[in-house]
Design a protein around this motif. Sequence first.
Motif, mmCIF file in Angstrom:
data_model
loop_
_atom_site.group_PDB
_atom_site.id
_atom_site.type_symbol
_atom_site.label_atom_id
_atom_site.label_comp_id
_atom_site.label_asym_id
_atom_site.label_seq_id
_atom_site.Cartn_x
_atom_site.Cartn_y
_atom_site.Cartn_z
ATOM 1 N N MET A 81 0.848 -1.162 0.000
ATOM 2 C CA MET A 81 0.000 0.000 0.000
ATOM 3 C C MET A 81 0.899 1.233 0.000
ATOM 4 S SD MET A 81 -2.643 1.294 2.950
ATOM 5 C CE MET A 81 -1.931 0.703 4.442
ATOM 6 N N GLU A 82 0.673 2.116 -0.945
ATOM 7 C CA GLU A 82 1.404 3.376 -0.940
ATOM 8 C C GLU A 82 0.720 4.295 0.052
ATOM 9 O OE1 GLU A 82 2.980 5.186 -4.412
ATOM 10 O OE2 GLU A 82 2.648 3.358 -5.565
ATOM 11 N N LEU A 83 1.441 4.639 1.084
ATOM 12 C CA LEU A 83 0.834 5.334 2.218
ATOM 13 C C LEU A 83 0.381 6.737 1.864
ATOM 14 C CD1 LEU A 83 3.347 4.071 4.880
ATOM 15 C CD2 LEU A 83 1.126 3.127 4.285
ATOM 16 N N GLU A 84 1.175 7.465 1.080
ATOM 17 C CA GLU A 84 0.789 8.831 0.715
ATOM 18 C C GLU A 84 -0.510 8.816 -0.098
ATOM 19 O OE1 GLU A 84 2.133 11.643 1.709
ATOM 20 O OE2 GLU A 84 3.859 10.793 2.717
ATOM 21 N N ARG A 85 -0.613 7.890 -1.059
ATOM 22 C CA ARG A 85 -1.821 7.807 -1.866
ATOM 23 C C ARG A 85 -3.032 7.419 -1.034
ATOM 24 N NH1 ARG A 85 -0.531 4.427 -7.043
ATOM 25 N NH2 ARG A 85 1.232 5.696 -7.578
ATOM 26 N N ALA A 86 -2.806 6.606 -0.017
ATOM 27 C CA ALA A 86 -3.905 6.161 0.839
ATOM 28 C C ALA A 86 -4.252 7.202 1.896
ATOM 29 C CB ALA A 86 -3.520 4.844 1.518
ATOM 30 N N GLY A 87 -3.562 8.344 1.868
ATOM 31 C CA GLY A 87 -3.830 9.380 2.852
ATOM 32 C C GLY A 87 -3.211 9.076 4.205
ATOM 33 N N LEU A 88 -2.215 8.204 4.245
ATOM 34 C CA LEU A 88 -1.580 7.815 5.495
ATOM 35 C C LEU A 88 -0.077 8.109 5.464
ATOM 36 C CD1 LEU A 88 -3.232 4.317 5.964
ATOM 37 C CD2 LEU A 88 -3.779 6.403 7.200
ATOM 38 N N PRO A 89 0.303 9.371 5.387
ATOM 39 C CA PRO A 89 1.741 9.624 5.415
ATOM 40 C C PRO A 89 2.305 9.173 6.754
ATOM 41 C CG PRO A 89 0.542 11.674 5.657
ATOM 42 C CD PRO A 89 -0.474 10.597 5.394
ATOM 43 N N SER A 90 3.277 8.320 6.682
ATOM 44 C CA SER A 90 3.883 7.754 7.879
ATOM 45 C C SER A 90 4.654 8.822 8.632
ATOM 46 C CB SER A 90 4.814 6.625 7.441
ATOM 47 O OG SER A 90 5.437 6.016 8.509
ATOM 48 N N ARG A 91 4.693 8.683 9.961
ATOM 49 C CA ARG A 91 5.441 9.656 10.749
ATOM 50 C C ARG A 91 6.930 9.393 10.635
ATOM 51 N NH1 ARG A 91 7.210 9.097 16.408
ATOM 52 N NH2 ARG A 91 7.198 6.914 16.918
ATOM 53 N N TRP A 92 7.718 10.393 10.890
ATOM 54 C CA TRP A 92 9.172 10.270 10.893
ATOM 55 C C TRP A 92 9.621 9.621 12.196
ATOM 56 C CZ3 TRP A 92 11.647 10.948 6.541
ATOM 57 C CH2 TRP A 92 11.197 11.880 5.598
ATOM 58 N N TYR A 93 10.559 8.682 12.085
ATOM 59 C CA TYR A 93 11.245 8.096 13.240
ATOM 60 C C TYR A 93 12.666 8.637 13.218
ATOM 61 C CZ TYR A 93 7.367 4.876 13.745
ATOM 62 O OH TYR A 93 6.120 4.345 13.952
ATOM 63 N N LYS A 94 13.167 8.992 14.376
ATOM 64 C CA LYS A 94 14.435 9.723 14.459
ATOM 65 C C LYS A 94 15.498 8.918 15.190
ATOM 66 C CE LYS A 94 16.395 13.683 16.778
ATOM 67 N NZ LYS A 94 16.357 14.225 18.100
ATOM 68 N N SER A 95 16.717 8.955 14.652
ATOM 69 C CA SER A 95 17.894 8.494 15.386
ATOM 70 C C SER A 95 18.959 9.574 15.233
ATOM 71 C CB SER A 95 18.391 7.136 14.895
ATOM 72 O OG SER A 95 18.733 7.182 13.536
ATOM 73 N N THR A 96 19.707 9.809 16.285
ATOM 74 C CA THR A 96 20.691 10.900 16.299
ATOM 75 C C THR A 96 22.083 10.339 16.534
ATOM 76 O OG1 THR A 96 19.009 12.417 17.119
ATOM 77 C CG2 THR A 96 21.288 13.093 17.424
ATOM 78 N N LEU A 97 23.059 10.945 15.895
ATOM 79 C CA LEU A 97 24.449 10.548 16.059
ATOM 80 C C LEU A 97 25.354 11.758 15.887
ATOM 81 C CD1 LEU A 97 26.045 10.173 12.980
ATOM 82 C CD2 LEU A 97 24.049 8.702 12.808
ATOM 83 N N ARG A 98 26.567 11.609 16.308
ATOM 84 C CA ARG A 98 27.582 12.626 16.070
ATOM 85 C C ARG A 98 28.568 12.027 15.071
ATOM 86 N NH1 ARG A 98 28.336 17.459 18.127
ATOM 87 N NH2 ARG A 98 27.066 17.039 19.963
ATOM 88 N N VAL A 99 28.890 12.790 14.008
ATOM 89 C CA VAL A 99 29.779 12.284 12.970
ATOM 90 C C VAL A 99 31.145 11.980 13.568
ATOM 91 C CG1 VAL A 99 30.916 12.786 10.777
ATOM 92 C CG2 VAL A 99 28.563 13.574 11.165
ATOM 93 N N ARG A 100 31.569 10.735 13.369
ATOM 94 C CA ARG A 100 32.861 10.297 13.890
ATOM 95 C C ARG A 100 33.971 10.605 12.893
ATOM 96 N NH1 ARG A 100 30.990 4.282 14.904
ATOM 97 N NH2 ARG A 100 30.365 4.727 12.791
ATOM 98 N N TYR A 101 35.171 10.719 13.412
ATOM 99 C CA TYR A 101 36.341 11.035 12.580
ATOM 100 C C TYR A 101 36.490 10.025 11.449
ATOM 101 C CZ TYR A 101 41.135 12.323 11.409
ATOM 102 O OH TYR A 101 42.256 12.720 10.743
ATOM 103 N N GLN A 102 36.295 8.749 11.743
ATOM 104 C CA GLN A 102 36.473 7.691 10.747
ATOM 105 C C GLN A 102 35.477 7.789 9.593
ATOM 106 O OE1 GLN A 102 35.780 4.342 13.308
ATOM 107 N NE2 GLN A 102 33.733 4.033 12.534
ATOM 108 N N GLU A 103 34.390 8.532 9.757
ATOM 109 C CA GLU A 103 33.379 8.659 8.712
ATOM 110 C C GLU A 103 33.675 9.804 7.746
ATOM 111 O OE1 GLU A 103 29.463 7.029 11.061
ATOM 112 O OE2 GLU A 103 30.251 8.995 11.643
ATOM 113 N N SER A 104 34.735 10.553 8.014
ATOM 114 C CA SER A 104 35.035 11.719 7.179
ATOM 115 C C SER A 104 36.406 11.574 6.528
ATOM 116 C CB SER A 104 34.972 12.999 8.016
ATOM 117 O OG SER A 104 35.914 12.957 9.057
#
Length: 175
Positions: A1-24
């Motif tokens: 089921m496409e949620l936007e078309r069905a009028g059910l835009p899903s809520r955002w789920y959040k995860s937070t991080l700090r960019v590590r040196y090894q990722e840059s």
Amino acid sequence: MELERAGLPSRWYKSTLRVRYQESDQMGVVYHANYLNWFESGRTEMFRQVGFTYRELEKQGVLLPVTSADLQFKSPARYDDLISVYARMTTFSALRVVFEYQVRRLSEEEGGNSEDLLATLGELRSMDPPGELLVTGTTSHVWVNQEWRPARLDRALPELFHAIKEALREEGSSV
């Protein structure tokens, strides 16, 4: 089921991080492939908040491999940035699921109390989450069994199927 078309835009789920040196890289800019890892983190936390872990899925014999990924880069993340990965479902069925993501840089003030921010995210369906938009993207997945054959989630793991449907139904009630 496409949620936007069905009028059910899903809520955002959040995860937070700090960019590590090894990722840059040497310039302090995040290497592009790391965003896919962050997308995975966002999906994983979303499932956890629905009441299941990836570990539980795999123990039950259900896998969720990526079949396609699409990323659009707006602005680079940098070493030591406070980042939030927002994930939500845009398509959900017994065979397939599509996730949408936004990676955003937060100020130290915006990164404050995550419980308060999560409470407001339920209202953020058509609105943008807080923070500077860095990357948007989607991943498409198919439910498979241990032999990598397509598996209907409603038959293979009905508890998860119904938990996701119920979470989407609850979200749709406040739209």
